[in-house]
Design a protein around this motif. Structure first.
Motif, short mmCIF file in Angstrom:
data_model
loop_
_atom_site.label_atom_id
_atom_site.label_comp_id
_atom_site.label_asym_id
_atom_site.label_seq_id
_atom_site.Cartn_x
_atom_site.Cartn_y
_atom_site.Cartn_z
N ASN A 128 -60.94 21.01 38.05
CA ASN A 128 -61.62 20.30 36.97
C ASN A 128 -63.06 19.96 37.33
O ASN A 128 -63.94 19.96 36.47
N GLU A 132 -66.34 20.69 35.20
CA GLU A 132 -67.28 19.62 34.89
C GLU A 132 -68.70 20.04 35.27
O GLU A 132 -69.64 19.82 34.51
N TYR A 304 -60.93 22.41 28.47
CA TYR A 304 -61.47 21.29 29.24
C TYR A 304 -62.63 20.65 28.49
O TYR A 304 -62.74 19.42 28.38
N ARG A 305 -63.49 21.49 27.96
CA ARG A 305 -64.69 20.99 27.28
C ARG A 305 -64.32 20.17 26.06
O ARG A 305 -64.87 19.10 25.83
N ARG A 308 -63.05 16.83 27.07
CA ARG A 308 -64.15 15.95 27.51
C ARG A 308 -64.96 15.44 26.33
O ARG A 308 -65.34 14.28 26.27
N ASN A 312 -64.29 10.72 25.68
CA ASN A 312 -65.22 9.61 25.85
C ASN A 312 -65.31 8.73 24.63
O ASN A 312 -65.61 7.56 24.69
#
Lengths: 330, 369
Positions: A128, A132, A304-305, A308, A312
């Motif tokens: 990860n 990132e 993953y993107r 993310r 948040n």
């Protein structure tokens, strides 16, 4: 106005008949190829498995050179580390004008402790972290022309040749990691299994994988079309490949071959009657290398993107339908 | 506990040609190849210049298409009130298994009015719109099938009748040089003799230099390219700006059928390099530099746009909380409460829009079944 004359036409066949129907757009493939050759390629492979399963030797055999960390790092003796370490070694290799930066990521200490709970965590974190890093480069205001790709394209998981079935550690690891990276399971040190034992073991493994919902590479859901499906089905019926590695050459029938010499015979690594190393090599390098990278960038990285971008702002809600144990375990 | 140490070293070369040492990753370019052939390519070409300079004919000659078959040409009266439009034509071309989706963007009305002040504005607006769309797509959540509609190259037609660049030419090229690859062409070159063409080209090159106009530059050859390629590259660079002639009609010349224009004093052959630079333009645009044009668009023009856009948005957002943010922003540092609220609101809006879009797509899919 000059009288019309025939002039030489550059870059085209000197012909007496003008080709009315050829525009020349297929030349873009050559342009792409030129550029790719200039830039070179990157490949990041991770190897995971307990000590002594032949991970380093297999990497060296695959790339026919000393690419594993054991030969680069001078270690006094091979000690099992107290915790899992992640070690990357990069090499620039070249073949027929094609340049590649190969990075082998080793994970010494995995599965070697007395208590192996959560031993997948550092590995998951590493994978990860690479996603990132790539994401941060991508959202930068002034982006690099070519973002360096340190994402793990493929994780080779070494299954010890017990001959029975997957162990709980194997299941736990593959179940979690198959969601974030391409996993290629292999049966390590397969020269301890007879052909019948091998086939039985493979079948059991495939059943175990299915029963636990583990999707290893090549994943069924990512087959793009009929052609892919046909090719990949054949592979799916053969995995996990039973491999034997070696970086020593022996004389067999007048030829020098990579192998392991025993009192009862010599095991030829590249002989498909002896082990399936050649199939693994063909899959990873000769046919599916680009595909492995594509799945990593267009599917694993994108997931993953999206996670993310969502997490948040909205807390625990994940709209991509994935269970979030991987995110929350960190 | 987690050490990510990295070592770099030169491993002994794994690449001797005999089978024994062959690993096999030399097949990588072919694997890449296969994927691109499946996907196909797209390319957007813009043509700009006054009416009657042969833009449509040239495009048809380049791509062997017949794009403006039923076009109705405006007469003088109708043209007085005409404003600059942007028109788009898309055509799918397939050759030897390679698929190209070609989009031609035309700019009818450009430079035709009595007062041509800011006639470039619709053009730059169009280019910016494509950049903005791409920026949204690229920053969005679903990036699976992003379409690249950005303008990769702009052919700018300079009339052959004058003595060099006119004010409208200079202004247009200066404004566009930071947004798109500009390739100036001398249009209708069959009204100039070879000597006149040579002088005109020199004049144009001087003026382009003097005015600081940055047109598309061919990248330099690698030192390891073969001599034929280097020769071709040199000749290409020395013939710019290209003097072109287009034609869709076939005439008989020297016992062969050629694409050309029939005059009482002779026949102009479009594909004869002694007559014009059409072949050079086609070679450059399609056969050797198409990929580079797309790369420069992506790596320079688009990145400039994107950087400017982000900076504008960032400064606006910190000064005015009511500004619309078109993309989901990833907060890099801990933002203040106000910004966080705004981001959360925008994100929810975006999610709603996407859900709506998904529903629409599903409905369309169900209708198709």
């Amino acid at each position: 106005m000059v009288a019309p004359t025939v002039g030489p036409v550059y870059g085209e066949k000197p012909s007496s008949v003008v080709d009315f129907s050829y525009v020349g757009i297929d030349a873009i493939l050559e342009q792409m190829r030129r550029k790719a050759m200039k830039q070179g390629f990157e490949l990041n492979i991770m190897v995971v498995g307990q000590s002594g399963l032949g991970k380093s030797t297999l990497m060296n055999t695959l790339f026919k050179s000393k690419v594993s960390r054991k030969y680069v790092q001078a270690t006094a003796q091979e000690k099992i580390p107290k915790t899992i370490e992640i070690k990357s070694i990069s090499h620039d290799i070249e073949e027929k004008g094609v340049r590649m930066k190969l990075t082998v990521i080793d994970t010494p200490g995995f599965g070697d402790q007395i208590n192996n709970e959560n031993c997948w965590q550092p590995i998951m974190r590493f994978i990860n972290d690479q996603y990132e890093a790539y994401l941060q480069e991508e959202i930068n205001i002034n982006r690099k022309k070519r973002i360096p790709d340190s994402r793990v394209h493929c994780c080779i998981y070494f299954i010890p040749p017990t001959g029975h079935c997957l162990r709980p550690l194997d299941v736990e690891f593959m179940r979690r990691l198959s969601k974030v990276v391409n996993i290629v399971p292999v049966i390590a040190k397969a020269d301890t299994l007879t052909l019948e034992e091998r086939d039985f073991f493979k079948q059991k493994i495939r059943e175990d994988l299915r029963a636990n919902g583990i999707d290893v590479y090549p994943q069924k859901e990512f087959d793009e079309d009929q052609e892919d499906r046909m090719i990949n089905e054949k592979i799916r019926e053969m995995i996990p490949f039973a491999v034997v590695g070696s970086d020593q050459e022996y004389q067999v029938n007048g030829r020098r071959l990579l192998g392991r010499k025993t009192k009862w015979g010599t095991i030829e690594v590249e002989n498909i009657a002896h082990c399936e190393f050649a199939y693994l090599r063909d899959l990873l390098i000769r046919t599916h290398m680009q595909n492995i990278k594509d799945i990593t960038s267009t599917i694993h990285y994108e997931m993953y993107r999206v996670r993310r971008l969502n997490e948040n702002n909205t807390g625990a809600v994940h709209t991509n339908g994935l269970s979030d144990h991987s995110a929350h375990e960190m | 506990n987690m050490s990510g140490s990295r070592y770099r070293s030169r491993a002994p070369r794994a690449g001797k040609s005999h089978e024994k040492e062959y690993v096999g990753f030399a097949s990588l370019p072919n694997q890449l190849h296969r994927k691109s052939v499946k996907k196909g390519f797209d390319f957007t070409l813009m043509v700009a210049g006054e009416s009657g300079l042969g833009k449509s004919t040239l495009v048809n000659s380049l791509f062997l298409t017949d794009l403006h078959k039923d076009r109705k040409l405006l007469n003088a009266e109708e043209r007085i009130s005409q404003t600059v439009e942007i028109t788009k034509h898309t055509v799918d071309i397939e050759e030897k298994g390679v698929k190209l989706k070609l989009t031609i963007v035309d700019t009818p009305g450009f430079g035709d009015a009595v007062n041509n002040t800011e006639c470039w504005r619709p053009v730059t607006d169009y280019i910016n719109q494509q950049f903005e769309q791409y920026f949204r797509d690229e920053s969005g959540l679903n990036r699976k099938n992003i379409q690249d509609n950005r303008v990769h190259c702009c052919l700018y037609f300079i009339p052959p009748f004058g003595h060099g660049l006119r004010p409208v030419d200079i202004e247009f090229m200066k404004i566009l040089m930071d947004k798109v690859n500009v390739v100036p062409l001398i249009a209708k070159a069959d009204c100039l003799t070879p000597g006149e063409i040579r002088k005109f080209k020199e004049r144009l090159r001087e003026e382009i230099d003097k005015c600081g106009i940055k047109i598309y530059q061919f990248p330099d050859c690698d030192s390891d390219e073969d001599e034929e390629f280097k020769q071709q590259d040199r000749e290409l660079k020395e013939s710019t700006p290209f003097a072109v002639i287009g034609s869709n009609t076939v005439v008989e010349a020297r016992g062969q059928r050629v694409r050309g224009r029939l005059y009482p004093w002779g026949i102009v052959e479009v594909e004869n390099p002694a007559h014009c630079d059409f072949v050079k333009l086609r070679t450059m645009l399609i056969r050797t530099h198409m990929h580079d044009l797309k790369d420069i668009t992506n790596d320079c023009h688009y990145e400039n746009y994107r950087a400017q856009c982000i900076q504008t948005m960032a400064s606006k957002m910190s000064s005015d909380n009511r500004v619309e943010s078109p993309i989901p922003i990833l907060p890099l540092s801990t933002p203040d409460v106000e910004t966080e609220k705004l981001i959360k609101k925008k994100d929810e809006e975006l999610k709603r829009m996407q859900q709506m879009l998904q529903k629409m797509q599903q409905q369309m899919h169900e209708q198709d079944l």
